[in-house]
Design a protein around this motif. Structure first.
Motif, short mmCIF file in Angstrom:
data_model
loop_
_atom_site.label_atom_id
_atom_site.label_comp_id
_atom_site.label_asym_id
_atom_site.label_seq_id
_atom_site.Cartn_x
_atom_site.Cartn_y
_atom_site.Cartn_z
N GLY A 40 -3.23 6.38 8.02
CA GLY A 40 -4.03 6.30 6.81
C GLY A 40 -5.21 7.24 6.76
O GLY A 40 -6.04 7.14 5.85
N TRP A 74 -4.84 -0.13 13.72
CA TRP A 74 -3.90 0.68 12.95
C TRP A 74 -2.52 0.07 13.16
O TRP A 74 -2.31 -0.77 14.04
N GLY A 76 -7.92 3.24 8.12
CA GLY A 76 -7.51 3.87 6.87
C GLY A 76 -7.58 2.96 5.66
O GLY A 76 -7.21 3.35 4.56
N GLY A 77 -8.07 1.74 5.84
CA GLY A 77 -8.13 0.78 4.74
C GLY A 77 -9.25 1.09 3.76
O GLY A 77 -10.24 1.74 4.10
N SER A 134 -8.88 10.70 4.49
CA SER A 134 -9.64 9.48 4.28
C SER A 134 -10.55 9.23 5.47
O SER A 134 -10.25 9.64 6.60
N SER A 172 2.05 12.79 3.85
CA SER A 172 2.00 11.39 4.26
C SER A 172 1.03 11.22 5.43
O SER A 172 1.20 11.81 6.49
N GLU A 190 -8.58 -2.00 9.80
CA GLU A 190 -7.80 -0.78 9.75
C GLU A 190 -8.65 0.39 9.28
O GLU A 190 -9.23 0.35 8.19
#
Length: 318
Positions: free
Chosen positions: A238, A125, A146-147, A214, A234, A144
């Motif tokens: 991610g 991250w 959150g990718g 996610s 926000s 990552e």
């Protein structure tokens, strides 16, 4: 101590990275790594990467395991106890007495160096550290969480390294097929007439509650046919954001609330359900508890998520 420093210094010298017929180059989320094909000694820095090795039938090649779940009582002589290897997610694959190499954020470089790995795999991250140090011990690849297509990319890259591409595609397809089949069951049972949206909440001990946007369970619930029931701000790393009691009180009655607590000492589900907000949402909530030592995502986790959530939801709407 001087010997340890010397060994680490020697190991951390820049290594040659030219590709040969026996290596391949992977472009991952932390850079580019030249990896020896079919490595025999692999260090995984978390259960996410362990799940990918399990999915490919390669658990026996894991010589070192990093984890934030493990406590000193789970370790003996620097290795995971045999009894621990038979618990929860660790029992999903065949592990051959791996060494404990620290946590995601605090790896033991000395232990990893002594294991002489051919490959190091980790999730990552923004702001995560130690990549340079790890990659000078052995080729290191990071992904990552959150990718986009996080676990699929990691799994496919490892499959290329080990020559297991067919197996990787089979289990990716299996996870998708399980979701499609369970979506049909929910549709046939009229679930979406009662709950057409969903929110995944992670109640932490101490009173903070997060909503996942996610990767962590929410992607599988979307695949089952649910729409998002809460607009998450926000996202941190991610994957989600902390939510206020006011936001939670605004969740409508047609939104299914899935309580998906973190593991171990961080699990705050029981305390949450005793709060005014938890009491207000209880009638539309289900509690989903992952296996002990389970990663948050991956093909094996996705299949379990889909089957167990379908069972819980069908019981809820009976």
């Amino acid at each position: 101590m001087n010997r340890v420093v010397l060994l680490l210094t020697l190991a951390l010298l820049p290594a040659a990275s030219a590709q040969t017929p026996n290596t391949l180059t992977l472009k991952h989320d932390e850079g580019t790594a030249t990896v020896k094909k079919n490595p025999q000694r692999v260090v995984v820095m978390d259960e996410e990467a362990l799940g990918w090795m399990f999915a490919l039938g390669l658990g026996e090649r894991v010589v070192g395991l990093g984890s934030s779940y493990l406590s000193p009582t789970d370790i003996s002589g620097g290795k995971l106890k045999t009894s621990v290897l038979k618990e929860g997610f660790y029992a999903r694959g065949k592990l051959n007495n791996p060494s404990f190499v620290g946590s995601w954020t605090a790896p033991s470089l000395e232990t990893i160096l002594a294991l002489k790995p051919d490959l190091i795999v980790r999730l990552t991250w923004d702001g995560n550290q130690n990549y340079d140090r790890l990659s000078k011990i052995a080729p290191t690849v990071g992904y990552e969480e959150g990718g986009q297509g996080f676990w699929q990319k990691g799994l496919r890259d490892l499959a290329r390294v080990f020559g297991k591409q067919v197996q990787a595609e089979q289990i990716i397809k299996q996870a998708a097929d399980v979701n499609r089949g369970n979506a049909r069951k929910l549709q046939a049972a009229g679930v979406f007439r009662k709950y057409d949206k969903v929110v995944v909440l992670a109640p932490f001990s101490g009173g903070n509650t997060w909503a996942y946007s996610s990767v962590r369970l929410i992607d599988d619930l979307r695949s089952l046919g649910f729409r998002d029931g809460l607009k998450v701000g926000s996202a941190t790393l991610g994957i989600g954001a902390q939510v206020s009691d006011e936001a939670l009180l605004g969740i409508n009655k047609k939104t299914l609330v899935v309580l998906f607590p973190p593991g171990g000492q961080f699990n705050g589900a029981d305390a949450f359900l005793k709060t005014p907000v938890g009491q207000r949402l209880q009638a539309q909530s289900v509690l989903y508890v992952p296996e002990a030592f389970s990663p948050y995502s991956g093909p094996l986790v996705s299949i379990r998520n889909s089957n167990e959530m379908t069972r819980l939801i069908l019981d809820k709407v009976k």
